[in-house]
Design a protein around this motif. Structure first.
Motif, PDB file in Angstrom:
ATOM      1  N   MET A 194       0.824  -1.203   0.000  1.00  0.00           N
ATOM      2  CA  MET A 194       0.000   0.000   0.000  1.00  0.00           C
ATOM      3  C   MET A 194       0.864   1.261   0.000  1.00  0.00           C
ATOM      4  N   ARG A 195       0.285   2.337  -0.508  1.00  0.00           N
ATOM      5  CA  ARG A 195       0.967   3.611  -0.549  1.00  0.00           C
ATOM      6  C   ARG A 195       0.679   4.412   0.724  1.00  0.00           C
ATOM      7  N   TRP A 196       1.444   5.484   0.876  1.00  0.00           N
ATOM      8  CA  TRP A 196       1.261   6.390   2.015  1.00  0.00           C
ATOM      9  C   TRP A 196       1.015   7.793   1.493  1.00  0.00           C
ATOM     10  N   ARG A 197       0.270   8.576   2.239  1.00  0.00           N
ATOM     11  CA  ARG A 197       0.048   9.986   1.888  1.00  0.00           C
ATOM     12  C   ARG A 197       0.456  10.860   3.070  1.00  0.00           C
ATOM     13  N   GLU A 198       0.986  12.025   2.765  1.00  0.00           N
ATOM     14  CA  GLU A 198       1.370  12.973   3.805  1.00  0.00           C
ATOM     15  C   GLU A 198       0.128  13.632   4.396  1.00  0.00           C
ATOM     16  N   GLU A 203      -2.773   4.316   2.802  1.00  0.00           N
ATOM     17  CA  GLU A 203      -3.904   4.634   1.946  1.00  0.00           C
ATOM     18  C   GLU A 203      -5.210   3.973   2.392  1.00  0.00           C
ATOM     19  N   ASP A 204      -5.146   2.897   3.201  1.00  0.00           N
ATOM     20  CA  ASP A 204      -6.371   2.284   3.706  1.00  0.00           C
ATOM     21  C   ASP A 204      -6.830   2.902   5.017  1.00  0.00           C
ATOM     22  N   ASP A 205      -6.116   3.940   5.490  1.00  0.00           N
ATOM     23  CA  ASP A 205      -6.440   4.658   6.725  1.00  0.00           C
ATOM     24  C   ASP A 205      -6.336   3.800   7.974  1.00  0.00           C
ATOM     25  N   ALA A 206      -5.698   2.634   7.863  1.00  0.00           N
ATOM     26  CA  ALA A 206      -5.614   1.737   9.009  1.00  0.00           C
ATOM     27  C   ALA A 206      -4.358   1.959   9.842  1.00  0.00           C
ATOM     28  N   VAL A 212      -0.714  -5.394  10.236  1.00  0.00           N
ATOM     29  CA  VAL A 212       0.446  -4.595   9.845  1.00  0.00           C
ATOM     30  C   VAL A 212       1.680  -5.474   9.858  1.00  0.00           C
ATOM     31  N   ARG A 213       2.295  -5.655   8.691  1.00  0.00           N
ATOM     32  CA  ARG A 213       3.567  -6.344   8.623  1.00  0.00           C
ATOM     33  C   ARG A 213       4.648  -5.276   8.730  1.00  0.00           C
ATOM     34  N   LEU A 214       5.377  -5.294   9.857  1.00  0.00           N
ATOM     35  CA  LEU A 214       6.304  -4.213  10.157  1.00  0.00           C
ATOM     36  C   LEU A 214       7.342  -4.044   9.055  1.00  0.00           C
ATOM     37  N   ALA A 215       7.943  -5.138   8.591  1.00  0.00           N
ATOM     38  CA  ALA A 215       8.996  -5.028   7.578  1.00  0.00           C
ATOM     39  C   ALA A 215       8.463  -4.359   6.311  1.00  0.00           C
ATOM     40  N   ASP A 216       7.238  -4.756   5.895  1.00  0.00           N
ATOM     41  CA  ASP A 216       6.647  -4.171   4.701  1.00  0.00           C
ATOM     42  C   ASP A 216       6.335  -2.697   4.921  1.00  0.00           C
ATOM     43  N   ARG A 231      10.471   4.237   1.134  1.00  0.00           N
ATOM     44  CA  ARG A 231      10.295   4.627  -0.260  1.00  0.00           C
ATOM     45  C   ARG A 231       9.494   5.917  -0.358  1.00  0.00           C
ATOM     46  N   PHE A 232       8.540   6.074   0.539  1.00  0.00           N
ATOM     47  CA  PHE A 232       7.692   7.261   0.500  1.00  0.00           C
ATOM     48  C   PHE A 232       8.470   8.510   0.888  1.00  0.00           C
TER      49      PHE A 232
END
Length: 319
Positions: free
Chosen positions: A2-6, A26-29, A62-66, A73-74
């Motif tokens: 999943m992606r991340w947003r600021e 991006e899933d707000d979780a 939540v997979r911490l490594a991922d 990357r973000f």
């Protein structure tokens, strides 16, 4: 993955409530909060600054490594920032071309900055735009002097497209007081803006091109120019905030150099500088709310332990 947003002032961090520096998956979780550690999974980014992953609602585990991989990357800039020497040359040329308006000069004097030190430390005013201090004209002159490829690698300079499909250079960031951020050699490695007005958003903003796919300056520590006559070699103060560090250095009758981290919880970025300066004593002077804010208090305790483990004599100083 999943992606991340600021986060933004209109869509702030669900954990700390601030409109900058943090990110939301991006899933707000899951929230990557830079300020609140309680209830989160702690780690350090590549600059050594801590962040905390929080689950804020149900969803995939939540997979911490991922999560860490996606976070790195973000946050890393889309392109490499220019070398320190190049950034220093471009930023100095920009500052030489800018004024320091009366209200910013008066504000510096109110903070206790002596008049000669205002000029010596290179403060300037970043205009909102338009004549006589057009950001486009300023950036165009720098592009002509240094080249577009160089300017594209300096945080804060971006290319935009006009309505007539013409590309032009300009300077990103809000209008306000420009504060040079320096390294141990006195080179300007970033520019921070103390935003004018009382609108939404953080008071201090670093010039960056990340939103346009360019480089950012990271979260560097700041080393003020030494006091006239030199610094006390046996003592260094550590605080947060570049302007506060400049004022403390200029006004201290004991000639104590005050190094600053970009925030109370980001004190680790200053450790290499303290080790290079090799003082006997480090005065740890975080914000006064260290005694009321649990996150700042925790940062104070952790910084104290880290400094003592490096065999510094540590004094805790309250402003």
């Amino acid at each position: 993955p999943m992606r991340w947003r600021e986060v933004t002032p209109r869509s702030p961090c669900p954990v700390c409530g601030k409109g900058s520096w943090c990110s939301v998956r991006e899933d707000d979780a899951v929230v990557c909060c830079r300020r609140v550690s309680e209830g989160g999974t702690a780690n350090l980014d590549r600059a050594g600054v801590p962040y905390y992953l929080h689950r804020v609602r149900g969803g995939d585990p939540v997979r911490l490594a991922d999560a860490l991989d996606r976070w790195f990357r973000f946050t890393l800039p889309a392109r490499q920032a220019a070398a320190v020497e190049v950034r220093d040359a471009v930023y100095r040329a920009l500052l030489e071309d800018l004024p320091l308006v009366a209200r910013h000069r008066e504000d510096l004097h109110r903070r206790g900055m002596p008049g000669p030190e205002v000029a010596r430390r290179g403060y300037r005013s970043l205009p909102p735009g338009g004549r006589p201090w057009s950001r486009e004209d300023l950036a165009r002159r720098l592009a002509e002097r240094f080249g577009s490829e160089v300017l594209a690698a300096v945080p804060g300079f971006v290319q935009r497209e006009s309505k007539r499909d013409r590309h032009y250079w300009t300077i990103a960031g809000p209008a306000g007081l420009l504060i040079p951020v320096r390294n141990l050699e006195g080179r300007i490695i970033a520019l921070k803006v103390r935003r004018d007005g009382d609108g939404d958003g953080p008071r201090y903003v670093v010039l960056s091109s990340k939103r346009q796919g360019g480089p950012g300056p990271g979260s560097p520590a700041h080393v003020p120019l030494e006091p006239p006559g030199g610094r006390d070699p046996d003592r260094v103060r550590l605080t947060e905030g570049e302007l506060k560090a400049d004022v403390a250095t200029a006004r201290d009758p004991g000639r104590i150099l005050t190094v600053s981290a970009p925030g109370a919880t980001a004190w680790r970025v200053a450790l290499p500088i303290l080790e290079a300066l090799r003082p006997r004593t480090v005065r740890l002077a975080l914000d006064a709310d260290a005694w009321t804010n649990p996150n700042v208090g925790r940062a104070l305790r952790e910084a104290l332990a880290a400094l003592e483990s490096r065999r510094f004599i540590v004094e805790v100083e309250r402003w």
